[in-house]
Design a protein around this motif. Structure first.
Motif, PDB file in Angstrom:
ATOM      1  N   ARG A 283       0.831  -1.203   0.000  1.00  0.00           N
ATOM      2  CA  ARG A 283       0.000   0.000   0.000  1.00  0.00           C
ATOM      3  C   ARG A 283       0.868   1.256   0.000  1.00  0.00           C
ATOM      4  N   VAL A 284       1.987   1.217   0.688  1.00  0.00           N
ATOM      5  CA  VAL A 284       2.914   2.352   0.715  1.00  0.00           C
ATOM      6  C   VAL A 284       3.431   2.631  -0.698  1.00  0.00           C
ATOM      7  N   ILE A 285       3.869   1.573  -1.383  1.00  0.00           N
ATOM      8  CA  ILE A 285       4.411   1.727  -2.743  1.00  0.00           C
ATOM      9  C   ILE A 285       3.334   2.209  -3.703  1.00  0.00           C
ATOM     10  N   LYS A 286       2.124   1.645  -3.571  1.00  0.00           N
ATOM     11  CA  LYS A 286       1.032   2.032  -4.460  1.00  0.00           C
ATOM     12  C   LYS A 286       0.680   3.511  -4.286  1.00  0.00           C
ATOM     13  N   ALA A 287       0.606   3.940  -3.022  1.00  0.00           N
ATOM     14  CA  ALA A 287       0.284   5.341  -2.740  1.00  0.00           C
ATOM     15  C   ALA A 287       1.374   6.270  -3.292  1.00  0.00           C
ATOM     16  N   ALA A 288       2.644   5.839  -3.128  1.00  0.00           N
ATOM     17  CA  ALA A 288       3.769   6.651  -3.612  1.00  0.00           C
ATOM     18  C   ALA A 288       3.742   6.776  -5.136  1.00  0.00           C
ATOM     19  N   LYS A 289       3.474   5.672  -5.833  1.00  0.00           N
ATOM     20  CA  LYS A 289       3.423   5.702  -7.299  1.00  0.00           C
ATOM     21  C   LYS A 289       2.289   6.584  -7.794  1.00  0.00           C
TER      22      LYS A 289
END
Length: 311
Positions: free
Chosen positions: A3-9
């Motif tokens: 979820r962290v990576i998805k939000a960052a992207k």
């Protein structure tokens, strides 16, 4: 972590707002903010700030030291396009001259489109006994405009003085013709004033096959062969030199009307204004020859020079 990576992207690559990300992931906006902060804390997102002003100052100091310059001024130009570069260099150089010129100065000027941009941007300055003189012949044999007369007139208006012209071709067919021309007392007096100038302003011509002088029809086939064999990279005041700043042809040099490069090097303030990828080799040759002690260029050219010469 997913979820962290998805939000960052979504935020940094896809440019979603935090509100849109919250709706997409089914979480609150504060939760999105925490995910983005976590991405930075864990090194998933790394932010790099490029300080262009700091880079320009660094490059200016590097070029100043490497080429033994008194001053190097780098102008920030919006796009790496020839006409845009000339426009911005012209404006900055006009500012530099306004600050530099004092009572009693003699300003020597070459010609061409870059100098024309400088001239158009000159502001009037109330100084006394300033003289403006042409450094080299600039009458064209073709429809190519050297802007020599316009440049001198603009500078004359800026410093409230009548300029001294050299209404002559830059290069003549035979050395004897040049000797006769420069023996004329009116011409010789202008050339003597050019030698006395404490401020000289000039640009550098393109590699010889692209030179304004070539397009103006100054050279015969033999001249062109000599410049090719001697690997000419450009000219200053119609005098051609190679990558190391060495003159390419004594014979051609003897037919050229105007100031010599060694006298140009000796000026108190000798200003080269040039930029653009087409002129990179010409600029290197000019700086290697130490014909200028002040160099005004754009950030793209400065970076290319640092990479090529210091890299």
């Amino acid at each position: 972590m997913d979820r962290v990576i998805k939000a960052a992207k979504m935020y940094y690559q896809l440019e979603y707002s935090q509100k849109e990300i919250a709706a997409e992931l089914g979480i609150s906006r504060p939760s999105v903010s925490r995910l983005l902060q976590e991405a930075k804390d864990k090194g998933i997102v790394q932010i790099r700030i490029i300080d262009t002003i700091e880079d320009e100052q660094k490059h200016a100091e590097q070029l100043k030291e490497y080429f033994n310059l008194k001053e190097c001024i780098i102008v920030n130009v919006p796009t790496n396009e020839e006409e845009m570069i000339k426009k911005y260099l012209g404006s900055k150089t006009a500012e530099y001259l306004y600050q530099t010129v004092q009572d009693g100065d003699v300003i020597g000027l070459s010609w061409g489109t870059t100098l024309f941009e400088v001239a158009k941007n000159m502001s009037k300055k109330h100084v006394k006994d300033v003289e403006v003189v042409q450094l080299n012949g600039g009458v064209s044999h073709s429809e190519s405009n050297t802007y020599a007369a316009q440049i001198l007139n603009y500078f004359g208006e800026a410093f409230q003085t009548s300029p001294y012209f050299l209404p002559l071709p830059a290069i003549v067919e035979r050395e004897e013709m040049k000797d006769i021309i420069v023996a004329d007392r009116h011409i010789s007096s202008v050339l003597e004033l050019a030698e006395k100038a404490n401020i000289a302003l000039f640009t550098v011509g393109d590699k010889h096959e692209d030179s304004t002088l070539i397009k103006a029809g100054y050279f015969n086939e033999h001249d062109l062969d000599v410049l090719e064999q001697k690997q000419a990279v450009g000219d200053i005041c119609s005098r051609f030199f190679n990558h190391n700043g060495e003159l390419c042809s004594e014979e051609l040099n003897a037919r050229t009307i105007g100031i010599s490069l060694d006298l140009l090097s000796a000026k108190e303030t000798s200003v080269l204004i040039a930029g653009g990828s087409k002129k990179l080799q010409s600029i290197i040759g000019a700086l290697q020859g130490q014909f200028a002690n002040v160099f005004i260029t754009d950030q793209y050219t400065a970076e290319a020079l640092v990479k090529k010469q210091l890299g």
